[in-house]
Design a protein around this motif. Sequence first.
Motif, PDB file in Angstrom:
ATOM      1  N   ALA A 134       7.668  -1.116   0.196  1.00  0.00           N
ATOM      2  CA  ALA A 134       6.775  -0.396  -0.722  1.00  0.00           C
ATOM      3  C   ALA A 134       5.774   0.452   0.065  1.00  0.00           C
ATOM      4  CB  ALA A 134       6.046  -1.393  -1.623  1.00  0.00           C
ATOM      5  N   GLN A 138       5.446   4.514   0.110  1.00  0.00           N
ATOM      6  CA  GLN A 138       4.139   5.084  -0.210  1.00  0.00           C
ATOM      7  C   GLN A 138       3.695   6.055   0.884  1.00  0.00           C
ATOM      8  OE1 GLN A 138       3.085   3.697  -3.233  1.00  0.00           O
ATOM      9  NE2 GLN A 138       1.952   5.648  -3.188  1.00  0.00           N
ATOM     10  N   VAL A 178      11.004  -2.891  -6.081  1.00  0.00           N
ATOM     11  CA  VAL A 178      10.508  -1.684  -5.389  1.00  0.00           C
ATOM     12  C   VAL A 178      11.516  -0.548  -5.584  1.00  0.00           C
ATOM     13  CG1 VAL A 178       9.824  -0.709  -3.166  1.00  0.00           C
ATOM     14  CG2 VAL A 178       9.290  -3.115  -3.682  1.00  0.00           C
ATOM     15  N   ARG A 180      13.471  -0.052  -8.061  1.00  0.00           N
ATOM     16  CA  ARG A 180      13.376   0.475  -9.439  1.00  0.00           C
ATOM     17  C   ARG A 180      12.205   1.424  -9.578  1.00  0.00           C
ATOM     18  NH1 ARG A 180      15.170  -4.792 -13.017  1.00  0.00           N
ATOM     19  NH2 ARG A 180      17.392  -4.303 -12.880  1.00  0.00           N
ATOM     20  N   GLU A 181      11.096   1.079  -8.927  1.00  0.00           N
ATOM     21  CA  GLU A 181       9.914   1.937  -9.003  1.00  0.00           C
ATOM     22  C   GLU A 181      10.221   3.336  -8.482  1.00  0.00           C
ATOM     23  OE1 GLU A 181       6.132   0.699  -6.999  1.00  0.00           O
ATOM     24  OE2 GLU A 181       6.710  -1.164  -8.041  1.00  0.00           O
ATOM     25  N   TRP A 182      11.089   3.397  -7.482  1.00  0.00           N
ATOM     26  CA  TRP A 182      11.395   4.676  -6.833  1.00  0.00           C
ATOM     27  C   TRP A 182      12.749   5.234  -7.251  1.00  0.00           C
ATOM     28  CZ3 TRP A 182       8.182   7.589  -3.818  1.00  0.00           C
ATOM     29  CH2 TRP A 182       6.977   6.985  -3.436  1.00  0.00           C
ATOM     30  N   ASN A 183      13.375   4.587  -8.212  1.00  0.00           N
ATOM     31  CA  ASN A 183      14.669   5.059  -8.683  1.00  0.00           C
ATOM     32  C   ASN A 183      15.695   5.138  -7.550  1.00  0.00           C
ATOM     33  OD1 ASN A 183      16.534   5.993 -10.519  1.00  0.00           O
ATOM     34  ND2 ASN A 183      15.893   8.144 -10.347  1.00  0.00           N
TER      35      ASN A 183
END
Length: 403
Positions: A134, A138, A178, A180-183
């Motif tokens: 993550a 970021q 993580v 999923r958050e960023w596809n």
Amino acid sequence: MPIDVIRLLDALDEALGDVARPVPLHEPLFGEAEAQAVARAVTDGWVSSAAPDVAAFERKLCEITGAAHAVATVNGTAALHLALLGAGVRPGDEVLMPPLTFVATANAAVHAGAVPHFVDVEAQRCGLDPAALAERLQAVAERRDGRPLNRETGRRIAAVCLVHVFGIPACDEEVRAVCREWNLPLVEDAAEALGSRRHGRHVGRIGRTAALSFNGNKIVTTGGGGAILADDPTLAARLRHLATTARCAHPWRQRHDRTAFNYRMPGLNAALGAAQLERLADLIAAKEKLGERYRAALDGLPGVDLLAAPSDSRPNHWLHVLRLDVEDLEERDALLAAMHERGLMARPVWDLLHRLPMYEDAPRGPLPTAERLEPRLVCLPSGAGIVRERRCDQAGSMGSSAS
Ligand SMILES: *Cc1c(COP(=O)(O)O)cnc(C)c1O
């Protein structure tokens, strides 16, 4: 606290008992069933990848893992290569992965035309660290058309590959969150982890696909071999097609509709593998017992412990790994030399991938945990035959001849 080398060697000797020295790192365990299966394939003439044994082997893999589809391949590297293509990895992309893994994980990304991008591991399971993942995203990624782009290199980040090293399940659910958050699609390198479970689920069931290996040193072997696990029927069919030189189904026409790969597992290997899979529970039990022996013998030794999967997991105990309180590679290598003198064919963990000449310029985040672990991890002789006759159906008669 300095390690007492003599006590350590004595403890390992005690755990291994009277098995013949030198004790190899790993050996396959075969019985009469394997010999008969291979002989039958030869007698029947079904040795190529068109053999019914391949489909039977794939069905068994589905039963064991719970995957809807399995595609058997010539080796684990080929399975990973296809898995990454199936995740949409394209030339010029980056694939996020840990540096503490067998070189095939990175090689497969390069075979797909991509570049490995190394992210740190966490210390308990030695798998990809979801927090480091993550943080890295970021730090370097920006969203472009809903997908992350590495703003330092200008390349698309196309996938994440986690690795269940030594058969210990990695933080798969946390890594998926993580992703999923960023596809980002997730591919699991489960080459070492057939039979390992976390939260009751077989590993390799969280990602879009997972790769298994059946190399001679893995818990179950087909000589050489691998497989892709997938739930999506369209994806599984596409990867099977890609692995079969994209040959179009037809009773007699020879037509191929794209440039593809000759990656299917031959029937001879699948016949051996199907017999081996019948033994998986036994192999896991034998390895678990060996781990208990190591643990009991090492108990109380300062600066030494055995890696253990957390209580949320049931690992396959494929490889038993010492964690030593040493500072540098010289100290570790002196210990390894002493082990080899005693006839214990222990091995260091892999050189971290970002230290290899072909990957030293690959992008990477901070890797403090992997670098701290590198001199500390030593793989111990872990063959299931150490606590069980190597040829289990012919106890005694075949002894423990070399493989
Ligand atoms: C063995 C292994 C592979 C590759 O498998 P092969 O069958 O040898 O190609 C990939 N990743 C890891 C972590 C492995 O241990």
